[in-house]
Design a protein around this motif. Structure first.
Motif, short mmCIF file in Angstrom:
data_model
loop_
_atom_site.label_atom_id
_atom_site.label_comp_id
_atom_site.label_asym_id
_atom_site.label_seq_id
_atom_site.Cartn_x
_atom_site.Cartn_y
_atom_site.Cartn_z
N GLY A 1 -3.81 3.93 -1.92
CA GLY A 1 -3.18 3.08 -0.91
C GLY A 1 -4.21 2.26 -0.16
O GLY A 1 -3.98 1.08 0.16
N SER B 1 0.81 -1.21 0.00
CA SER B 1 0.00 0.00 0.00
C SER B 1 0.85 1.27 0.00
O SER B 1 0.52 2.24 -0.68
CB SER B 1 -0.96 0.00 1.19
OG SER B 1 -0.26 -0.14 2.41
N SER C 1 -5.23 -0.67 -2.19
CA SER C 1 -4.20 -1.71 -2.16
C SER C 1 -4.25 -2.49 -0.85
O SER C 1 -4.11 -3.71 -0.83
CB SER C 1 -2.83 -1.07 -2.34
OG SER C 1 -1.80 -2.02 -2.23
N LEU C 2 -4.48 -1.78 0.25
CA LEU C 2 -4.52 -2.42 1.56
C LEU C 2 -5.70 -3.38 1.69
O LEU C 2 -5.67 -4.32 2.49
CB LEU C 2 -4.61 -1.35 2.65
CG LEU C 2 -4.38 -1.81 4.08
CD1 LEU C 2 -2.89 -1.99 4.35
CD2 LEU C 2 -4.96 -0.81 5.07
#
Length: 481
Positions: free
Chosen positions: A288, A267, A291-292
Protein backbone atom coordinates in the motif's frame (compact mmCIF):
# COMPACT_ATOMS: atom_id res chain seq x y z
CA UNK A 1 -44.00 -2.16 -18.07
CA UNK A 2 -45.48 0.64 -15.95
CA UNK A 3 -44.01 1.93 -12.70
CA UNK A 4 -45.29 0.26 -9.50
CA UNK A 5 -47.99 2.16 -7.64
CA UNK A 6 -49.42 2.13 -4.13
CA UNK A 7 -48.15 -0.69 -1.96
CA UNK A 8 -46.53 -2.54 -4.87
CA UNK A 9 -42.82 -3.16 -4.46
CA UNK A 10 -40.63 -2.74 -7.53
CA UNK A 11 -38.98 -5.86 -8.86
CA UNK A 12 -35.40 -5.75 -7.58
CA UNK A 13 -33.89 -7.26 -10.68
CA UNK A 14 -32.41 -6.32 -14.04
CA UNK A 15 -33.67 -7.91 -17.26
CA UNK A 16 -31.03 -8.17 -19.96
CA UNK A 17 -31.79 -9.33 -23.48
CA UNK A 18 -28.82 -10.80 -25.34
CA UNK A 19 -29.60 -9.80 -28.90
CA UNK A 20 -27.07 -12.32 -30.21
CA UNK A 21 -29.20 -15.22 -28.97
CA UNK A 22 -32.55 -13.65 -28.12
CA UNK A 23 -32.29 -14.94 -24.55
CA UNK A 24 -33.46 -12.82 -21.63
CA UNK A 25 -31.61 -13.00 -18.32
CA UNK A 26 -32.92 -11.76 -14.97
CA UNK A 27 -30.19 -10.53 -12.64
CA UNK A 28 -30.92 -9.85 -8.96
CA UNK A 29 -30.24 -6.32 -7.69
CA UNK A 30 -28.92 -6.22 -4.11
CA UNK A 31 -27.95 -2.91 -2.47
CA UNK A 32 -28.25 -1.25 -5.89
CA UNK A 33 -25.62 -3.59 -7.35
CA UNK A 34 -25.51 -6.65 -9.55
CA UNK A 35 -23.04 -9.52 -9.59
CA UNK A 36 -20.59 -9.26 -12.48
CA UNK A 37 -20.39 -13.05 -12.55
CA UNK A 38 -24.06 -13.12 -13.64
CA UNK A 39 -22.88 -12.09 -17.10
CA UNK A 40 -20.85 -15.28 -17.41
CA UNK A 41 -24.14 -17.07 -18.08
CA UNK A 42 -24.64 -14.96 -21.23
CA UNK A 43 -22.95 -17.25 -23.71
CA UNK A 44 -23.17 -17.26 -27.50
CA UNK A 45 -21.68 -19.06 -30.46
CA UNK A 46 -18.56 -17.55 -31.94
CA UNK A 47 -19.28 -15.36 -34.97
CA UNK A 48 -17.57 -16.19 -38.27
CA UNK A 49 -14.08 -14.70 -38.23
CA UNK A 50 -14.23 -13.83 -34.53
CA UNK A 51 -11.07 -14.27 -32.47
CA UNK A 52 -11.03 -17.38 -30.30
CA UNK A 53 -9.39 -15.28 -27.58
CA UNK A 54 -12.72 -13.47 -27.11
CA UNK A 55 -13.97 -16.69 -25.44
CA UNK A 56 -17.53 -15.89 -26.52
CA UNK A 57 -18.70 -19.39 -25.64
CA UNK A 58 -17.57 -18.86 -22.01
CA UNK A 59 -19.84 -15.90 -21.33
CA UNK A 60 -19.56 -12.12 -21.22
CA UNK A 61 -16.85 -10.28 -19.35
CA UNK A 62 -17.38 -6.86 -17.76
CA UNK A 63 -14.84 -4.28 -18.94
CA UNK A 64 -14.06 -1.55 -16.42
CA UNK A 65 -10.70 0.10 -17.02
CA UNK A 66 -9.52 1.75 -13.82
CA UNK A 67 -12.40 0.37 -11.68
CA UNK A 68 -14.70 3.26 -12.56
CA UNK A 69 -17.84 1.37 -11.55
CA UNK A 70 -16.82 -1.97 -10.05
CA UNK A 71 -17.53 -2.82 -6.42
CA UNK A 72 -15.09 -5.43 -5.12
CA UNK A 73 -16.12 -5.73 -1.48
CA UNK A 74 -18.96 -5.07 0.96
CA UNK A 75 -17.71 -2.54 3.48
CA UNK A 76 -18.91 -0.86 6.67
CA UNK A 77 -16.02 1.56 7.03
CA UNK A 78 -16.05 4.77 4.98
CA UNK A 79 -18.83 6.35 2.93
CA UNK A 80 -18.20 9.02 0.30
CA UNK A 81 -20.74 10.91 -1.79
CA UNK A 82 -18.64 12.91 -4.21
CA UNK A 83 -21.64 14.69 -5.70
CA UNK A 84 -22.82 16.01 -2.34
CA UNK A 85 -19.37 16.46 -0.77
CA UNK A 86 -19.95 13.89 2.00
CA UNK A 87 -17.28 11.90 3.85
CA UNK A 88 -18.18 9.75 6.85
CA UNK A 89 -16.12 7.34 8.94
CA UNK A 90 -18.41 4.55 10.21
CA UNK A 91 -21.36 6.92 9.82
CA UNK A 92 -19.78 9.91 11.60
CA UNK A 93 -19.35 13.06 9.45
CA UNK A 94 -15.68 13.91 9.06
CA UNK A 95 -16.40 17.48 10.17
CA UNK A 96 -17.63 16.28 13.60
CA UNK A 97 -14.68 13.95 14.10
CA UNK A 98 -12.14 16.63 13.16
CA UNK A 99 -13.75 19.03 15.64
CA UNK A 100 -14.21 16.67 18.58
CA UNK A 101 -12.04 13.57 18.12
CA UNK A 102 -8.35 12.78 17.69
CA UNK A 103 -6.47 10.73 15.15
CA UNK A 104 -5.92 7.82 17.53
CA UNK A 105 -9.53 7.77 18.72
CA UNK A 106 -10.72 7.89 15.11
CA UNK A 107 -8.31 5.06 14.30
CA UNK A 108 -10.11 2.92 16.89
CA UNK A 109 -13.42 3.85 15.27
CA UNK A 110 -12.25 2.93 11.77
CA UNK A 111 -10.77 -0.40 12.79
CA UNK A 112 -13.30 -1.64 15.36
CA UNK A 113 -16.47 0.09 14.19
CA UNK A 114 -17.40 2.21 17.22
CA UNK A 115 -16.00 5.10 19.22
CA UNK A 116 -14.20 3.76 22.30
CA UNK A 117 -15.25 4.27 25.90
CA UNK A 118 -12.77 5.98 28.18
CA UNK A 119 -11.40 2.65 29.43
CA UNK A 120 -11.25 1.16 25.92
CA UNK A 121 -9.38 4.18 24.60
CA UNK A 122 -6.91 4.05 27.50
CA UNK A 123 -5.96 0.47 26.62
CA UNK A 124 -5.84 1.25 22.89
CA UNK A 125 -3.63 4.33 23.27
CA UNK A 126 -1.32 2.53 25.68
CA UNK A 127 -0.83 -0.43 23.35
CA UNK A 128 -0.21 1.67 20.22
CA UNK A 129 2.30 3.95 21.93
CA UNK A 130 3.93 0.99 23.71
CA UNK A 131 4.55 -0.66 20.34
CA UNK A 132 6.20 2.42 18.84
CA UNK A 133 9.68 1.20 19.75
CA UNK A 134 11.59 -0.73 17.09
CA UNK A 135 14.24 -3.43 17.27
CA UNK A 136 17.76 -2.05 17.55
CA UNK A 137 18.53 -3.49 14.12
CA UNK A 138 16.13 -0.98 12.58
CA UNK A 139 18.78 1.71 13.00
CA UNK A 140 21.27 -0.30 10.94
CA UNK A 141 18.56 -1.02 8.34
CA UNK A 142 17.64 2.64 7.88
CA UNK A 143 21.28 3.73 7.86
CA UNK A 144 21.92 1.32 4.97
CA UNK A 145 20.08 3.67 2.60
CA UNK A 146 21.93 6.42 0.76
CA UNK A 147 21.79 9.84 2.38
CA UNK A 148 19.65 11.14 -0.48
CA UNK A 149 17.20 8.21 -0.64
CA UNK A 150 13.57 9.28 -0.93
CA UNK A 151 11.97 8.83 2.52
CA UNK A 152 9.04 6.95 0.95
CA UNK A 153 11.49 4.38 -0.40
CA UNK A 154 12.85 3.95 3.12
CA UNK A 155 9.40 3.75 4.71
CA UNK A 156 8.06 1.28 2.14
CA UNK A 157 11.07 -0.97 2.65
CA UNK A 158 10.88 -0.61 6.43
CA UNK A 159 7.28 -1.86 6.58
CA UNK A 160 8.27 -5.00 4.67
CA UNK A 161 11.37 -5.35 6.85
CA UNK A 162 9.22 -5.33 9.99
CA UNK A 163 7.44 -8.49 8.90
CA UNK A 164 10.69 -10.46 9.06
CA UNK A 165 10.72 -10.04 12.85
CA UNK A 166 7.31 -11.50 13.64
CA UNK A 167 7.04 -15.14 12.61
CA UNK A 168 3.86 -15.50 14.65
CA UNK A 169 2.17 -13.00 12.32
CA UNK A 170 3.04 -14.78 9.08
CA UNK A 171 0.30 -17.03 7.63
CA UNK A 172 2.96 -18.65 5.42
CA UNK A 173 4.54 -20.00 8.62
CA UNK A 174 1.52 -20.34 10.93
CA UNK A 175 -1.17 -21.54 8.53
CA UNK A 176 -3.25 -19.65 6.02
CA UNK A 177 -6.23 -19.24 8.37
CA UNK A 178 -4.13 -17.36 10.95
CA UNK A 179 -6.13 -14.14 10.59
CA UNK A 180 -9.40 -15.49 9.20
CA UNK A 181 -10.55 -17.76 12.06
CA UNK A 182 -12.06 -14.96 14.11
CA UNK A 183 -11.51 -16.77 17.42
CA UNK A 184 -10.00 -14.99 20.47
CA UNK A 185 -6.47 -16.25 19.82
CA UNK A 186 -6.55 -15.21 16.16
CA UNK A 187 -8.03 -11.80 16.98
CA UNK A 188 -5.36 -11.23 19.63
CA UNK A 189 -2.59 -11.92 17.11
CA UNK A 190 -4.29 -9.61 14.62
CA UNK A 191 -4.65 -6.82 17.16
CA UNK A 192 -0.99 -7.04 18.14
CA UNK A 193 0.09 -6.50 14.53
CA UNK A 194 -2.30 -3.55 14.31
CA UNK A 195 -0.69 -2.02 17.42
CA UNK A 196 2.75 -2.63 15.94
CA UNK A 197 2.03 -1.14 12.54
CA UNK A 198 0.28 2.00 13.80
CA UNK A 199 2.77 2.48 16.62
CA UNK A 200 5.90 1.95 14.55
CA UNK A 201 4.66 3.94 11.53
CA UNK A 202 5.65 7.23 13.18
CA UNK A 203 8.95 5.82 14.44
CA UNK A 204 10.00 4.48 11.04
CA UNK A 205 8.88 7.71 9.35
CA UNK A 206 10.91 9.78 11.83
CA UNK A 207 13.93 7.56 11.19
CA UNK A 208 13.56 8.09 7.44
CA UNK A 209 13.47 11.83 8.10
CA UNK A 210 16.54 11.86 10.33
CA UNK A 211 18.56 9.75 7.89
CA UNK A 212 18.12 12.60 5.40
CA UNK A 213 19.09 15.15 8.05
CA UNK A 214 22.18 13.25 9.17
CA UNK A 215 20.86 13.11 12.74
CA UNK A 216 20.92 10.38 15.36
CA UNK A 217 17.68 8.51 15.88
CA UNK A 218 15.44 9.34 18.83
CA UNK A 219 13.79 6.77 21.08
CA UNK A 220 10.01 7.26 21.19
CA UNK A 221 9.22 9.32 24.31
CA UNK A 222 6.63 8.59 26.97
CA UNK A 223 3.84 10.90 28.02
CA UNK A 224 3.18 12.51 24.63
CA UNK A 225 0.33 12.06 22.18
CA UNK A 226 0.66 10.06 18.97
CA UNK A 227 1.49 13.11 16.84
CA UNK A 228 3.39 14.72 19.69
CA UNK A 229 5.66 11.68 19.88
CA UNK A 230 6.11 11.81 16.10
CA UNK A 231 7.18 15.46 16.13
CA UNK A 232 9.45 14.81 19.12
CA UNK A 233 11.24 11.98 17.31
CA UNK A 234 11.80 14.13 14.25
CA UNK A 235 12.76 17.41 15.87
CA UNK A 236 14.42 16.64 19.21
CA UNK A 237 18.08 17.69 19.23
CA UNK A 238 18.96 17.07 22.86
CA UNK A 239 17.16 20.07 24.35
CA UNK A 240 16.22 19.71 28.01
CA UNK A 241 12.47 19.20 28.58
CA UNK A 242 11.75 19.62 24.87
CA UNK A 243 8.09 19.37 23.81
CA UNK A 244 6.65 20.02 20.34
CA UNK A 245 4.66 23.19 19.70
CA UNK A 246 1.07 22.33 20.78
CA UNK A 247 -0.49 24.22 17.85
CA UNK A 248 1.59 22.29 15.33
CA UNK A 249 0.96 19.04 17.22
CA UNK A 250 -2.80 19.62 17.06
CA UNK A 251 -2.64 20.65 13.39
CA UNK A 252 -0.79 17.49 12.45
CA UNK A 253 -3.27 15.40 14.44
CA UNK A 254 -6.18 16.96 12.52
CA UNK A 255 -4.48 16.33 9.18
CA UNK A 256 -3.74 12.73 10.23
CA UNK A 257 -7.40 12.25 11.12
CA UNK A 258 -8.52 13.66 7.76
CA UNK A 259 -6.13 11.42 5.85
CA UNK A 260 -6.75 8.24 7.86
CA UNK A 261 -9.05 6.70 5.27
CA UNK A 262 -10.70 7.50 1.97
CA UNK A 263 -12.56 4.34 1.01
CA UNK A 264 -11.11 2.16 -1.78
CA UNK A 265 -8.47 4.51 -3.12
CA UNK A 266 -5.48 3.11 -5.01
CA UNK A 267 -3.39 2.27 -1.96
CA UNK A 268 -6.24 0.72 0.06
CA UNK A 269 -7.14 -1.40 -2.96
CA UNK A 270 -3.49 -2.43 -3.27
CA UNK A 271 -3.46 -3.52 0.37
CA UNK A 272 -6.58 -5.62 -0.19
CA UNK A 273 -5.30 -7.05 -3.48
CA UNK A 274 -2.05 -8.05 -1.76
CA UNK A 275 -3.80 -9.17 1.42
CA UNK A 276 -6.15 -11.41 -0.55
CA UNK A 277 -3.24 -13.82 -1.02
CA UNK A 278 -3.20 -14.10 2.82
CA UNK A 279 0.24 -12.58 3.08
CA UNK A 280 1.31 -11.06 6.42
CA UNK A 281 -0.06 -7.55 7.16
CA UNK A 282 3.39 -5.95 7.10
CA UNK A 283 3.88 -6.98 3.46
CA UNK A 284 0.36 -5.80 2.59
CA UNK A 285 0.99 -2.40 4.18
CA UNK A 286 4.35 -2.13 2.38
CA UNK A 287 2.51 -2.72 -0.90
CA UNK A 288 0.00 0.00 0.00
CA UNK A 289 2.86 2.36 0.82
CA UNK A 290 4.41 1.71 -2.60
CA UNK A 291 1.08 2.51 -4.25
CA UNK A 292 0.71 5.71 -2.24
CA UNK A 293 4.17 6.81 -3.40
CA UNK A 294 2.91 7.73 -6.90
CA UNK A 295 2.26 11.33 -7.96
CA UNK A 296 -1.37 10.56 -8.81
CA UNK A 297 -2.00 9.51 -5.19
CA UNK A 298 0.04 10.26 -2.08
CA UNK A 299 2.69 12.11 -4.03
CA UNK A 300 0.12 14.66 -5.19
CA UNK A 301 0.80 17.36 -2.62
CA UNK A 302 4.55 17.08 -3.20
CA UNK A 303 3.94 17.44 -6.95
CA UNK A 304 1.65 20.42 -6.37
CA UNK A 305 4.17 22.33 -4.27
CA UNK A 306 6.94 21.61 -6.78
CA UNK A 307 4.62 22.99 -9.47
CA UNK A 308 4.04 26.18 -7.45
CA UNK A 309 7.75 26.59 -6.85
CA UNK A 310 8.36 26.27 -10.59
CA UNK A 311 5.73 28.97 -11.26
CA UNK A 312 7.14 31.31 -8.65
CA UNK A 313 5.16 34.53 -8.41
CA UNK A 314 1.46 35.13 -9.20
CA UNK A 315 2.36 37.18 -12.28
CA UNK A 316 3.86 34.03 -13.85
CA UNK A 317 0.56 32.15 -13.70
CA UNK A 318 -0.81 33.21 -17.14
CA UNK A 319 2.30 31.93 -18.91
CA UNK A 320 2.07 28.66 -16.97
CA UNK A 321 -1.61 28.27 -17.90
CA UNK A 322 -0.74 28.70 -21.59
CA UNK A 323 2.07 26.14 -21.28
CA UNK A 324 -0.42 23.65 -19.77
CA UNK A 325 -2.76 24.18 -22.72
CA UNK A 326 0.11 23.43 -25.10
CA UNK A 327 0.87 20.32 -23.02
CA UNK A 328 4.31 21.66 -22.21
CA UNK A 329 3.49 21.69 -18.47
CA UNK A 330 1.37 19.47 -16.21
CA UNK A 331 -1.32 20.91 -13.94
CA UNK A 332 -1.20 19.11 -10.58
CA UNK A 333 -3.68 19.13 -7.71
CA UNK A 334 -6.86 20.08 -9.55
CA UNK A 335 -9.95 17.97 -9.97
CA UNK A 336 -10.72 14.78 -8.08
CA UNK A 337 -11.75 11.26 -9.01
CA UNK A 338 -14.51 11.26 -6.38
CA UNK A 339 -15.46 14.80 -5.34
CA UNK A 340 -17.40 16.85 -7.89
CA UNK A 341 -18.24 19.60 -5.42
CA UNK A 342 -16.63 20.85 -2.21
CA UNK A 343 -14.40 18.33 -0.47
CA UNK A 344 -15.82 18.18 3.09
CA UNK A 345 -12.30 18.15 4.50
CA UNK A 346 -11.38 21.45 2.87
CA UNK A 347 -13.09 23.68 5.44
CA UNK A 348 -11.24 21.93 8.27
CA UNK A 349 -7.90 22.28 6.51
CA UNK A 350 -8.50 26.01 5.93
CA UNK A 351 -9.06 26.54 9.67
CA UNK A 352 -6.00 24.42 10.49
CA UNK A 353 -3.89 26.39 8.01
CA UNK A 354 -4.91 29.69 9.60
CA UNK A 355 -3.80 28.42 13.02
CA UNK A 356 -0.48 27.11 11.70
CA UNK A 357 0.29 30.27 9.73
CA UNK A 358 -0.18 32.33 12.92
CA UNK A 359 2.81 30.43 14.30
CA UNK A 360 4.95 30.04 11.21
CA UNK A 361 3.91 32.96 9.01
CA UNK A 362 2.05 32.62 5.71
CA UNK A 363 3.83 30.84 2.88
CA UNK A 364 4.51 33.16 -0.05
CA UNK A 365 3.37 30.41 -2.43
CA UNK A 366 -0.19 30.79 -1.14
CA UNK A 367 -0.70 33.89 -3.32
CA UNK A 368 0.58 31.97 -6.35
CA UNK A 369 -1.78 29.09 -5.54
CA UNK A 370 -4.74 31.45 -5.27
CA UNK A 371 -3.88 33.10 -8.59
CA UNK A 372 -3.59 29.70 -10.27
CA UNK A 373 -6.91 28.59 -8.78
CA UNK A 374 -8.68 31.73 -10.01
CA UNK A 375 -7.17 31.52 -13.49
CA UNK A 376 -8.15 27.88 -13.96
CA UNK A 377 -11.67 28.49 -12.67
CA UNK A 378 -12.24 31.15 -15.33
CA UNK A 379 -10.57 29.40 -18.26
CA UNK A 380 -12.96 27.56 -20.58
CA UNK A 381 -10.17 25.18 -21.59
CA UNK A 382 -10.08 23.68 -18.08
CA UNK A 383 -13.80 24.01 -17.37
CA UNK A 384 -14.80 22.16 -20.56
CA UNK A 385 -12.39 19.34 -19.76
CA UNK A 386 -13.52 19.19 -16.13
CA UNK A 387 -9.98 20.09 -15.09
CA UNK A 388 -10.96 23.27 -13.32
CA UNK A 389 -10.62 22.95 -9.55
CA UNK A 390 -13.77 22.54 -7.52
CA UNK A 391 -14.43 25.49 -5.26
CA UNK A 392 -12.56 24.09 -2.30
CA UNK A 393 -10.74 20.95 -3.34
CA UNK A 394 -7.29 22.40 -3.79
CA UNK A 395 -7.21 23.36 -0.14
CA UNK A 396 -7.28 19.73 0.96
CA UNK A 397 -5.08 16.91 -0.30
CA UNK A 398 -2.95 19.08 -2.51
CA UNK A 399 -1.99 22.70 -2.19
CA UNK A 400 -2.98 23.88 1.25
CA UNK A 401 -2.04 20.73 3.15
CA UNK A 402 1.28 20.91 1.30
CA UNK A 403 1.73 24.53 2.31
CA UNK A 404 0.96 23.62 5.94
CA UNK A 405 3.63 20.92 5.88
CA UNK A 406 6.07 23.32 4.21
CA UNK A 407 5.36 25.98 6.83
CA UNK A 408 5.99 23.41 9.57
CA UNK A 409 9.43 22.76 8.09
CA UNK A 410 8.96 19.38 6.42
CA UNK A 411 11.00 18.78 3.25
CA UNK A 412 8.98 18.38 0.04
CA UNK A 413 9.83 14.74 -0.46
CA UNK A 414 8.57 13.97 3.06
CA UNK A 415 5.00 15.00 2.19
CA UNK A 416 3.96 11.53 0.95
CA UNK A 417 5.26 10.07 4.21
CA UNK A 418 2.93 12.39 6.11
CA UNK A 419 0.13 10.89 4.03
CA UNK A 420 1.27 7.29 4.50
CA UNK A 421 1.61 7.34 8.30
CA UNK A 422 -2.06 8.13 9.04
CA UNK A 423 -3.29 6.07 6.08
CA UNK A 424 -1.84 2.94 7.75
CA UNK A 425 -4.98 3.12 9.91
CA UNK A 426 -7.35 2.97 6.93
CA UNK A 427 -5.34 0.20 5.28
CA UNK A 428 -5.53 -1.90 8.43
CA UNK A 429 -9.26 -1.24 8.85
CA UNK A 430 -9.95 -2.54 5.35
CA UNK A 431 -7.51 -5.44 5.72
CA UNK A 432 -9.06 -6.52 9.03
CA UNK A 433 -12.56 -6.28 7.58
CA UNK A 434 -11.57 -8.48 4.64
CA UNK A 435 -9.88 -11.06 6.87
CA UNK A 436 -13.03 -11.36 8.99
CA UNK A 437 -15.64 -11.10 6.23
CA UNK A 438 -18.37 -13.68 5.97
CA UNK A 439 -17.45 -16.46 3.57
CA UNK A 440 -13.70 -16.06 4.02
CA UNK A 441 -11.12 -14.45 1.75
CA UNK A 442 -11.07 -15.10 -1.98
CA UNK A 443 -7.92 -14.11 -3.83
CA UNK A 444 -8.45 -11.14 -6.13
CA UNK A 445 -7.91 -12.19 -9.73
CA UNK A 446 -9.35 -9.73 -12.28
CA UNK A 447 -10.02 -10.72 -15.88
CA UNK A 448 -8.50 -9.19 -18.99
CA UNK A 449 -9.61 -8.66 -22.57
CA UNK A 450 -6.86 -10.19 -24.65
CA UNK A 451 -6.21 -8.25 -27.87
CA UNK A 452 -2.73 -9.56 -28.66
CA UNK A 453 -1.62 -11.90 -31.40
CA UNK A 454 -3.51 -15.11 -32.01
CA UNK A 455 -1.61 -18.38 -32.10
CA UNK A 456 1.56 -18.19 -34.18
CA UNK A 457 4.47 -20.55 -34.76
CA UNK A 458 8.05 -20.07 -33.66
CA UNK A 459 10.42 -18.73 -36.36
CA UNK A 460 14.18 -19.44 -36.23
CA UNK A 461 16.25 -16.32 -35.65
CA UNK A 462 17.86 -16.34 -39.11
CA UNK A 463 14.44 -16.33 -40.79
CA UNK A 464 12.79 -13.52 -38.83
CA UNK A 465 11.79 -10.13 -40.17
CA UNK A 466 12.57 -7.45 -37.62
CA UNK A 467 9.77 -5.39 -36.09
CA UNK A 468 10.62 -1.71 -35.90
CA UNK A 469 8.98 1.13 -34.05
CA UNK A 470 9.46 3.33 -30.99
CA UNK A 471 7.39 1.11 -28.69
CA UNK A 472 8.35 -2.17 -30.36
CA UNK A 473 12.10 -2.22 -29.71
CA UNK A 474 14.31 -1.64 -26.64
CA UNK A 475 15.84 1.82 -26.25
CA UNK A 476 19.61 2.16 -26.67
CA UNK A 477 21.37 3.38 -23.54
CA UNK A 478 24.66 5.28 -23.39
CA UNK A 479 27.13 3.85 -20.86
CA UNK A 480 29.87 5.86 -19.19
CA UNK A 481 33.41 4.58 -18.66
Amino acid sequence: MGRPTGAEKPDQSLSVCDNRTGKVYNILIVDNSIQATAFKAMKADKMPGEREENETEKGLRVADRGFLNTAVIRSEITYIDGEAGVLRYRGYPIEQLALHSSHLETAYLLIYGALPTKSQYKVWEKEVLHHSATHADAEQFCRSFRYDAHPMAILTSAFAYLGSYYAEANPSLQGQNLFTKGDPASLAIMDKQIYRLIGKATTLAAMAYRVRQGRDFVTPPTGLSYTGSFLYQMDHLGEENYVPNPVLEKALDVLFLLHADHELNASATTVLQTGSSLVDPFSAVAAGCASLYGPLHGGANEAVIRMLISIGKPENVPAFIEAVKKREKVLSGFGHRVYKTSDPRSFIVRKTADEVFKITGKDELLETAMALHEAAMKDEYFVSRKLAPNVDFWYTDGILSGLIYRAMGFPLDFFPVLFAVPRVVGWLAHWRQMMLQEGGVKIWRPRQIFVGASKRDYVPIDERVGVEGLKKTPSPISHSG
